[in-house]
Design a protein around this motif. Structure first.
Motif, PDB file in Angstrom:
ATOM      1  N   GLY A  12     -25.388 -39.876 -50.270  1.00 28.59           N
ATOM      2  CA  GLY A  12     -25.635 -39.386 -51.913  1.00 28.59           C
ATOM      3  C   GLY A  12     -24.098 -40.695 -52.666  1.00 28.59           C
ATOM      4  N   VAL A  13     -23.097 -40.233 -52.077  1.00 30.44           N
ATOM      5  CA  VAL A  13     -22.025 -40.701 -52.667  1.00 30.44           C
ATOM      6  C   VAL A  13     -22.510 -42.262 -53.099  1.00 30.44           C
ATOM      7  N   ALA A  14     -23.347 -43.279 -52.052  1.00 30.45           N
ATOM      8  CA  ALA A  14     -23.609 -44.729 -52.041  1.00 30.45           C
ATOM      9  C   ALA A  14     -24.517 -44.731 -53.934  1.00 30.45           C
ATOM     10  N   LEU A  15     -25.185 -43.848 -53.375  1.00 29.22           N
ATOM     11  CA  LEU A  15     -26.754 -43.288 -55.203  1.00 29.22           C
ATOM     12  C   LEU A  15     -25.904 -43.491 -55.982  1.00 29.22           C
ATOM     13  N   SER A  16     -24.759 -42.678 -55.921  1.00 30.91           N
ATOM     14  CA  SER A  16     -23.773 -41.989 -57.175  1.00 30.91           C
ATOM     15  C   SER A  16     -23.086 -43.301 -57.677  1.00 30.91           C
ATOM     16  N   CYS A  17     -22.674 -43.961 -56.608  1.00 36.23           N
ATOM     17  CA  CYS A  17     -22.169 -45.332 -57.061  1.00 36.23           C
ATOM     18  C   CYS A  17     -22.804 -46.310 -57.979  1.00 36.23           C
ATOM     19  N   TRP A  18     -24.343 -46.459 -57.007  1.00 37.85           N
ATOM     20  CA  TRP A  18     -24.360 -47.582 -57.061  1.00 37.85           C
ATOM     21  C   TRP A  18     -25.116 -47.353 -59.174  1.00 37.85           C
ATOM     22  N   ALA A  19     -25.680 -46.010 -59.464  1.00 35.74           N
ATOM     23  CA  ALA A  19     -26.038 -45.476 -60.650  1.00 35.74           C
ATOM     24  C   ALA A  19     -25.593 -45.096 -61.826  1.00 35.74           C
ATOM     25  N   CYS A  20     -23.949 -45.014 -61.217  1.00 36.31           N
ATOM     26  CA  CYS A  20     -23.271 -45.066 -62.705  1.00 36.31           C
ATOM     27  C   CYS A  20     -22.298 -46.145 -62.663  1.00 36.31           C
ATOM     28  N   THR A  21     -22.547 -47.310 -62.200  1.00 40.69           N
ATOM     29  CA  THR A  21     -22.182 -48.692 -62.824  1.00 40.69           C
ATOM     30  C   THR A  21     -23.569 -49.616 -62.311  1.00 40.69           C
ATOM     31  N   TYR A  22     -24.630 -49.410 -63.000  1.00 38.48           N
ATOM     32  CA  TYR A  22     -26.165 -49.896 -62.515  1.00 38.48           C
ATOM     33  C   TYR A  22     -26.354 -50.594 -64.771  1.00 38.48           C
ATOM     34  N   LYS A  23     -25.618 -51.572 -64.620  1.00 34.05           N
ATOM     35  CA  LYS A  23     -26.499 -51.631 -66.018  1.00 34.05           C
ATOM     36  C   LYS A  23     -27.665 -51.687 -66.845  1.00 34.05           C
TER      37      LYS A  23
END
Length: 138
Positions: A120-131
């Protein structure tokens, strides 16, 4: 023809990413709530077990919405496919968590909870940094 909605065209095309960001952050927060509820139950207040079970339903719903949002980012925004795979994995893992918890199989339930939180943290980190840039063909 001019856009009269008042919403810039780019923003209206990126709503799936905003949905994924929101649901992924809520998912991580709710996973922490689950851990807190479990800790309160383990300390002896058995009333928290019912709250833990009820909150599992919310977590499952968030995982499902997160998967739909990841699918929309992949398909409508031409984002990468792997976040959708991770989100579907979270739906499956949360379902497994619920089954293990109902069966009182804590030997699998507790370690799997750590995996759910990590993904969940990994997906959230990706989603919040994906442009949100579109993939190039070719």
């Amino acid at each position: 023809m001019a856009d009269t909605s008042g919403i810039p065209a780019q923003r209206s095309r990126t709503w799936p990413l905003a949905l994924l960001r929101t649901t992924s952050l809520l998912f991580v927060f709710d996973t922490l709530v689950q851990a807190a509820l479990a800790g309160l139950f383990i300390t002896g207040d058995v009333g928290f077990l019912d709250l833990h079970a009820a909150n599992a339903q919310l977590l499952a719903t968030l995982a499902l919405v997160e998967a739909v949002a990841a699918l929309l980012v992949w398909r409508s925004m031409r984002g990468p496919a792997w976040p959708f795979g991770v989100a579907v994995g979270l739906v499956v893992l949360v379902g497994a968590q619920m089954g293990l918890g109902a069966a009182r199989m804590l030997g699998g339930h507790v370690p799997l909870a750590l995996g759910v939180f990590g993904l969940g943290v990994a997906l959230s980190c990706w989603a919040c940094t994906y442009k949100g840039q579109e993939r190039e063909c070719g």
